[in-house]
Each structure stands twice: as C-alpha cells, then as structure tokens.
Design a protein around this motif. Structure first.
Motif, PDB file in Angstrom:
ATOM      1  N   ASP A 132       0.850  -1.186   0.000  1.00  0.00           N
ATOM      2  CA  ASP A 132       0.000   0.000   0.000  1.00  0.00           C
ATOM      3  C   ASP A 132       0.887   1.237   0.000  1.00  0.00           C
ATOM      4  O   ASP A 132       1.692   1.435   0.912  1.00  0.00           O
ATOM      5  CB  ASP A 132      -0.884  -0.036   1.251  1.00  0.00           C
ATOM      6  CG  ASP A 132      -1.927   1.066   1.285  1.00  0.00           C
ATOM      7  OD1 ASP A 132      -1.735   2.103   0.623  1.00  0.00           O
ATOM      8  OD2 ASP A 132      -2.932   0.903   2.006  1.00  0.00           O
TER       9      ASP A 132
ATOM     10  N   GLU B 134      -0.851  -0.861  -4.308  1.00  0.00           N
ATOM     11  CA  GLU B 134      -2.102  -0.121  -4.220  1.00  0.00           C
ATOM     12  C   GLU B 134      -1.808   1.373  -4.266  1.00  0.00           C
ATOM     13  O   GLU B 134      -1.186   1.911  -3.353  1.00  0.00           O
ATOM     14  CB  GLU B 134      -2.854  -0.467  -2.938  1.00  0.00           C
ATOM     15  CG  GLU B 134      -4.240   0.166  -2.873  1.00  0.00           C
ATOM     16  CD  GLU B 134      -5.064  -0.383  -1.715  1.00  0.00           C
ATOM     17  OE1 GLU B 134      -5.193   0.342  -0.705  1.00  0.00           O
ATOM     18  OE2 GLU B 134      -5.565  -1.512  -1.823  1.00  0.00           O
TER      19      GLU B 134
ATOM     20  N   HIS C 135      -3.030   4.550  -3.436  1.00  0.00           N
ATOM     21  CA  HIS C 135      -4.051   4.746  -2.410  1.00  0.00           C
ATOM     22  C   HIS C 135      -4.007   6.159  -1.853  1.00  0.00           C
ATOM     23  O   HIS C 135      -2.954   6.629  -1.411  1.00  0.00           O
ATOM     24  CB  HIS C 135      -3.790   3.730  -1.275  1.00  0.00           C
ATOM     25  CG  HIS C 135      -4.821   3.737  -0.201  1.00  0.00           C
ATOM     26  ND1 HIS C 135      -4.659   3.038   0.978  1.00  0.00           N
ATOM     27  CD2 HIS C 135      -6.042   4.347  -0.095  1.00  0.00           C
ATOM     28  CE1 HIS C 135      -5.713   3.218   1.755  1.00  0.00           C
ATOM     29  NE2 HIS C 135      -6.570   4.011   1.117  1.00  0.00           N
TER      30      HIS C 135
END
Length: 207
Positions: free
Chosen positions: A109, A132, A134
């Motif tokens: 992430d 990710e 994000h």
C-alpha cells in the motif's frame, strides 16, 4: 479488472452482513484496518468461512514484523495482506516469505509514499503481487485532491496496481482505462442506501 469492496465497518457481524449483500458483484472482500483493529483476525476467519470462493484481503498496513504479521493473517484465512510502502525492504521481504509459504500474496500500500512510481517498481521487484495506489480518507478530504494524480502514477509505474481513493460509478471507467488490475470501492458501496445495488452498478460499469 476486478472489483474489491473495502469494508470499513467496525464489527464482524456488520462485515458479514455487508459481505453477504455485495458478494455476488465483487471479486475481493477487504477487511479494513479499523475492522481488524476492533475485532482482530477472527473477523478474517469469519469472512473466509462465509465466502470461501472470494479472495479475502486483510488490510493490515504492516510496518514492522512483516513475516510474523503476514503469517498470522494467512493462517487466519486471508489470501492477501498489505504492507505499507514506507516500511523497510526487509519488512516487505519477510511478508513475501510468509506469503510464499502459504501460497498467498502481499500487496504493498503506497499511502503516504511521496514518490509512488519509484517505490511501486521497487516493491514489485521484492515480490509484491501488486501495489495499491491509495489516497486515504483524510487525504481525499484535503483541498486539491485529485484522483487523476493516482491514475497517472499507476500508468507511469507500469507495474500491476490497484487503485483506492474516490472510486465510484462516475470514476471507475477512468480507473479501468488507466490499466488498474483492481478497483477498490469503499464508501461508494458501504455508504450507499443499498450496498448491493451500488456494488452491482460498479460491476456493470466495468467493461
């Protein structure tokens, strides 16, 4: 492109209820960090038992003890776990070792990472199945936030990526055009009056 629901509810019962509503329309069921903090890994076990055919994603956001924390989550039933991109390489490598042992996967992430493109490439080499891109809830609320920035970073990195942060019916087509492997929808689903209908609409918008 796959559809992932991020369940930022706070009890296992609420997660089971939401998952039952949206499971027909999603590929990946994510247990959000607040849920895991509130209920522990037993929530992961409960969701996997209820939906063995779905990929269960434990959003641990691990920052240290990568192998230990990932092993705990995989043992509990998770198929994917998250390690933060700001963690050291050894933490990511440890989590990947646990994933290899269990035949599962690690997602890195990139929330809070300044240079997402460079770090995305680095962690992919370390063994992340995807990264990710994000923007968290706090960042999305900041003046000037734009989903376009995340989309551009995903396209530029040229590695497998998911996108989380502002995915809804109006934006999901642009997420797919950018080449995302997974679109992650949270509030657009769990915040809707009818989560099942919201998930179905998102699924229908994926070409």
């Amino acid at each position: 492109m796959k559809l992932q629901v991020a369940m930022d509810v706070l009890t296992t019962d609420a997660a089971l209820e939401l998952a039952a509503q949206v499971a027909p329309y999603v590929d990946i069921i994510e247990l959000g960090t607040p849920l895991i903090k509130a209920e522990g890994l037993r929530a992961v076990t409960a969701i996997k038992a209820a939906h063995p055919d779905k990929t269960v994603f434990a959003d641990l956001k691990t920052m240290d003890a990568g192998e230990l924390e990932a092993d705990m989550a995989f043992t509990a039933g998770a198929d994917l776990v998250t390690v933060l991109g700001t963690a050291g390489d050894s933490t990511i490598v440890g989590a990947v070792a646990a994933a290899t042992k269990h035949g599962k996967g690690v997602v890195v992430d990139l929330i809070g990472v300044a240079d997402k493109v460079t770090r995305a490439r680095e962690v992919t080499v370390l063994g992340a199945v995807f990264v990710e891109m994000h923007a968290g809830l706090d960042e999305q609320a900041e003046p000037g936030f734009s989903l376009t920035t995340l989309l551009n970073q995903g396209e530029t990195a040229r590695v497998p990526f998911s996108l989380a942060g502002g995915v809804n019916v109006a934006t999901i087509a642009s997420v797919q055009r950018a080449g995302a492997r997974v679109a992650v929808a949270g509030g657009a689903i769990y915040g809707a009056d009818d989560p099942a209908a919201a998930a179905a609409a998102l699924r229908a918008a994926i070409i």
